[in-house]
Design an enzyme around this catalytic site. Structure first.
Site, PDB file in Angstrom:
ATOM      1  N   ASN A   7      53.764  30.139 -55.132  1.00 35.33           N
ATOM      2  CA  ASN A   7      54.320  28.907 -55.909  1.00 35.33           C
ATOM      3  C   ASN A   7      52.918  28.425 -56.390  1.00 35.33           C
ATOM      4  OD1 ASN A   7      54.653  26.374 -56.837  1.00 35.33           O
ATOM      5  ND2 ASN A   7      56.503  26.271 -55.777  1.00 35.33           N
ATOM      6  N   HIS A  10      50.734  23.834 -58.144  1.00 31.55           N
ATOM      7  CA  HIS A  10      49.515  22.819 -58.016  1.00 31.55           C
ATOM      8  C   HIS A  10      48.408  23.336 -58.658  1.00 31.55           C
ATOM      9  CE1 HIS A  10      51.938  20.273 -55.729  1.00 31.55           C
ATOM     10  NE2 HIS A  10      52.105  21.285 -55.042  1.00 31.55           N
ATOM     11  N   HIS A  43      58.056  25.569 -60.567  1.00 31.21           N
ATOM     12  CA  HIS A  43      59.068  24.387 -60.752  1.00 31.21           C
ATOM     13  C   HIS A  43      58.810  23.750 -61.865  1.00 31.21           C
ATOM     14  CE1 HIS A  43      61.224  20.751 -58.344  1.00 31.21           C
ATOM     15  NE2 HIS A  43      61.721  21.072 -59.644  1.00 31.21           N
ATOM     16  N   ARG A  45      59.714  20.653 -63.541  1.00 34.84           N
ATOM     17  CA  ARG A  45      60.530  19.371 -63.369  1.00 34.84           C
ATOM     18  C   ARG A  45      60.540  18.683 -64.566  1.00 34.84           C
ATOM     19  NH1 ARG A  45      59.410  17.258 -57.903  1.00 34.84           N
ATOM     20  NH2 ARG A  45      60.518  15.624 -59.054  1.00 34.84           N
ATOM     21  N   ARG A  49      55.434  16.996 -64.211  1.00 38.55           N
ATOM     22  CA  ARG A  49      54.050  16.347 -63.710  1.00 38.55           C
ATOM     23  C   ARG A  49      53.116  17.649 -63.376  1.00 38.55           C
ATOM     24  NH1 ARG A  49      56.262  14.900 -57.700  1.00 38.55           N
ATOM     25  NH2 ARG A  49      57.499  13.585 -58.767  1.00 38.55           N
ATOM     26  N   GLU A  70      61.979  27.568 -60.388  1.00 43.30           N
ATOM     27  CA  GLU A  70      62.776  26.418 -59.617  1.00 43.30           C
ATOM     28  C   GLU A  70      63.145  25.510 -60.463  1.00 43.30           C
ATOM     29  OE1 GLU A  70      60.280  24.652 -56.618  1.00 43.30           O
ATOM     30  OE2 GLU A  70      60.121  26.547 -55.519  1.00 43.30           O
ATOM     31  N   THR A 101      59.789  18.414 -53.559  1.00 45.90           N
ATOM     32  CA  THR A 101      61.025  18.691 -53.227  1.00 45.90           C
ATOM     33  C   THR A 101      61.488  18.076 -51.838  1.00 45.90           C
ATOM     34  OG1 THR A 101      61.140  20.614 -54.718  1.00 45.90           O
ATOM     35  CG2 THR A 101      63.100  20.014 -53.459  1.00 45.90           C
ATOM     36  N   GLU A 151      67.935  29.895 -50.428  1.00 44.91           N
ATOM     37  CA  GLU A 151      66.560  29.813 -49.804  1.00 44.91           C
ATOM     38  C   GLU A 151      66.473  28.655 -48.819  1.00 44.91           C
ATOM     39  OE1 GLU A 151      63.086  29.142 -52.532  1.00 44.91           O
ATOM     40  OE2 GLU A 151      62.068  27.889 -50.940  1.00 44.91           O
ATOM     41  N   HIS A 191      58.922  26.057 -47.997  1.00 49.27           N
ATOM     42  CA  HIS A 191      58.796  24.706 -48.180  1.00 49.27           C
ATOM     43  C   HIS A 191      58.015  24.494 -46.898  1.00 49.27           C
ATOM     44  CE1 HIS A 191      58.688  20.443 -49.199  1.00 49.27           C
ATOM     45  NE2 HIS A 191      59.112  20.743 -50.322  1.00 49.27           N
TER      46      HIS A 191
HETATM   47  N1  PXP Z   1      60.686  26.281 -51.976  1.00 50.07           N
HETATM   48  C1  PXP Z   1      61.102  25.216 -52.783  1.00 50.07           C
HETATM   49  C2  PXP Z   1      62.668  25.117 -53.323  1.00 50.07           C
HETATM   50  C3  PXP Z   1      59.899  24.068 -53.239  1.00 50.07           C
HETATM   51  O1  PXP Z   1      60.537  23.249 -54.179  1.00 50.07           O
HETATM   52  C4  PXP Z   1      58.737  24.356 -52.805  1.00 50.07           C
HETATM   53  C5  PXP Z   1      57.745  23.193 -53.697  1.00 50.07           C
HETATM   54  O2  PXP Z   1      57.823  23.190 -54.771  1.00 50.07           O
HETATM   55  C6  PXP Z   1      58.550  25.323 -52.166  1.00 50.07           C
HETATM   56  C7  PXP Z   1      59.161  26.324 -51.772  1.00 50.07           C
HETATM   57  C8  PXP Z   1      56.831  25.806 -51.661  1.00 50.07           C
HETATM   58  O3  PXP Z   1      56.611  24.616 -50.940  1.00 50.07           O
HETATM   59  P1  PXP Z   1      55.248  24.382 -50.516  1.00 50.07           P
HETATM   60  O4  PXP Z   1      54.342  23.975 -51.631  1.00 50.07           O
HETATM   61  O5  PXP Z   1      55.151  23.409 -49.402  1.00 50.07           O
HETATM   62  O6  PXP Z   1      54.705  25.720 -49.789  1.00 50.07           O
END
Ligand code: PXP
Length: 245
Positions: A7, A10, A43, A45, A49, A70, A101, A151, A191
């Protein structure tokens, strides 16, 4: 064999901190893919952001591995998914004030909307996963609405304060996974997963995909995103149960 989707939200967070054009998440995606990632997750959003519309469109053109979008079930975002056609969407709840999330999607409560969105995604050839707590009613609602995958939200495991609490959360994930498999759902997890806590989750049999973001991007600041991706893949593979390795 479970695989890793990185993901890269960031990477875009750093860019948006200055409303600049670097670092480009599209470049990061290429590095993750070269390092062996199974997929790229972003994601989009509603508040934009971090990831912006341009990122999703350019990633769709440039990512050769899986693109997992996402998204909330808000109509403007659903329309973008229909247009861009990522390989997979993961439906998440979205709350404007949250840092990330927070809970899982309440599939039972929003079952009618979920069924509509699943139908529309399937019409475009897009797989649908729901990001949910490992609760029977959420798993069953996902199956009844024809989702392809779920998930499992690993945040409660990641935030457990004691080893005992972490073990209890792992058992909930295992039980949820078993119920999902009975309902013919593919099972992903994500997550709050980090290099430190991935082991026991990677050891759960029959989890197919991990979506991991913050921890990989945090490490990437110091070692580069290709190396950070390789290190996470190594750990996932190391802890895989023998039967599925
Ligand atoms: N899965 C989902 C559905 C999420 O919303 C996120 C955060 O965007 C993640 C996984 C990844 O989470 P993390 O950044 O804590 O690894």
């Amino acid at each position: 064999m479970a695989v890793l989707n990185v993901n890269i939200d960031h990477v875009a967070t750093v860019r948006q901190a200055r409303l600049a054009d670097e670092p480009d998440p599209v470049w990061a995606a290429a590095q993750c893919e070269l390092a062996g990632a199974n997929g790229i997750t972003v994601h989009l959003r509603q508040d934009r952001r971090h990831i912006i519309d341009r990122d999703v469109r350019v990633l769709k053109e440039t990512v050769a591995c899986k693109l997992n979008l996402e998204m909330a079930m808000a109509e403007p975002i659903v329309k973008i998914a229909e247009e861009v056609r990522p390989e997979q969407v993961t439906l998440v709840p979205e709350n404007r004030a949250e840092l990330t999330t927070e809970g899982g999607l309440d599939c039972a409560r929003y079952k009618r909307r979920l069924a509509q969105v699943v139908k529309r995604m399937h019409k475009k050839g897009i797989l649908v996963s729901t990001f949910i707590a490992p609760e029977p009613e959420q798993i069953i609602a996902s199956a009844q609405t024809d989702c392809d995958a779920i998930e499992l939200h690993t945040g409660m495991y990641a935030n457990a304060k004691t080893k005992r609490a972490a073990r209890r959360r792992l058992r909930e994930l295992e039980t949820g996974k078993d119920l999902a498999l009975e309902h013919k759902l593919v099972v992903h997890a994500g997550h709050g997963l980090t290099y430190r806590n991935i082991g026991p989750v990677a050891a759960i049999e029959d989890l197919c995909e991990f979506n991991i973001g913050h921890s990989i991007v945090a490490r990437a600041v110091l070692v580069g995103i290709g190396e950070a991706t390789r290190q996470m893949i190594e750990l996932i593979e190391k802890f895989q149960p023998a039967a599925s390795a």
